[in-house]
Design a protein around this motif. Structure first.
Motif, short mmCIF file in Angstrom:
data_model
loop_
_atom_site.label_atom_id
_atom_site.label_comp_id
_atom_site.label_asym_id
_atom_site.label_seq_id
_atom_site.Cartn_x
_atom_site.Cartn_y
_atom_site.Cartn_z
N PRO A 1 0.95 -1.23 -0.03
CA PRO A 1 0.42 -0.35 0.19
C PRO A 1 1.16 1.31 0.17
O PRO A 1 1.96 0.88 0.09
CB PRO A 1 -0.82 0.21 0.94
CG PRO A 1 0.56 -1.14 2.23
CD PRO A 1 0.79 -2.02 1.13
N TYR A 2 0.37 2.19 -1.11
CA TYR A 2 1.00 3.59 -0.56
C TYR A 2 0.04 4.59 -0.32
O TYR A 2 -1.51 4.60 0.24
CB TYR A 2 1.43 4.40 -1.65
CG TYR A 2 2.08 5.35 -2.13
CD1 TYR A 2 2.79 5.56 -1.96
CD2 TYR A 2 0.68 6.02 -1.76
CE1 TYR A 2 3.48 7.00 -1.83
CE2 TYR A 2 1.21 7.88 -1.96
CZ TYR A 2 2.21 8.25 -2.14
OH TYR A 2 2.91 9.40 -2.43
N GLY A 3 -0.02 5.51 0.66
CA GLY A 3 -0.08 6.34 1.71
C GLY A 3 0.81 7.02 3.08
O GLY A 3 1.43 6.25 3.31
N ASP A 4 0.03 8.39 3.04
CA ASP A 4 0.84 8.56 4.89
C ASP A 4 -0.45 8.49 5.85
O ASP A 4 -0.33 8.99 7.35
CB ASP A 4 0.67 9.42 4.60
CG ASP A 4 -0.60 10.69 4.72
OD1 ASP A 4 -1.73 9.92 4.28
OD2 ASP A 4 -1.35 12.09 3.94
N ARG A 5 -1.02 7.58 5.66
CA ARG A 5 -1.78 7.26 6.32
C ARG A 5 -1.05 6.12 8.31
O ARG A 5 -0.53 5.45 7.65
CB ARG A 5 -3.07 5.45 6.62
CG ARG A 5 -4.22 6.18 5.57
CD ARG A 5 -4.52 8.01 5.74
NE ARG A 5 -5.71 8.16 5.20
CZ ARG A 5 -5.40 9.03 4.26
NH1 ARG A 5 -4.88 9.65 3.71
NH2 ARG A 5 -6.84 9.09 3.12
#
Length: 83
Positions: free
Chosen positions: A4-8
């Motif tokens: 996964p990609y993202g800043d969560r």
């Protein structure tokens, strides 16, 4: 499995788990969406996580490459994303 990609908050640990599972199991391959999104953030909607139209194509290609690895017995568990 998709990296996964993202800043969560949970994504870094999820990336680590995905790679570890692929390393531990012969039948688990990774679709490295994270590297693709990192290389070109314009593939994402404004939320910085979900792929937009062109991004959806790249997301699908990540899975295609994982399936090709499986078919060719050429497994890679590397990712350019932080794990």
């Amino acid at each position: 499995l998709s990296v996964p990609y993202g800043d969560r908050d949970w994504m870094q640990s999820a990336r680590t788990e995905v790679v570890q599972e692929a390393q531990a199991r012969d039948n688990v391959y990774i679709a490295d969406w994270c590297t693709r999104a990192t290389q070109d953030p314009t593939l994402l909607y404004s939320d910085g996580v979900h792929p937009e139209g062109r991004g959806a194509d790249e997301y699908a290609l990540a899975f295609q490459q994982a399936l090709e690895q499986y078919a060719n017995h050429e497994k890679s568990t590397s990712t350019a994303c932080t794990i």
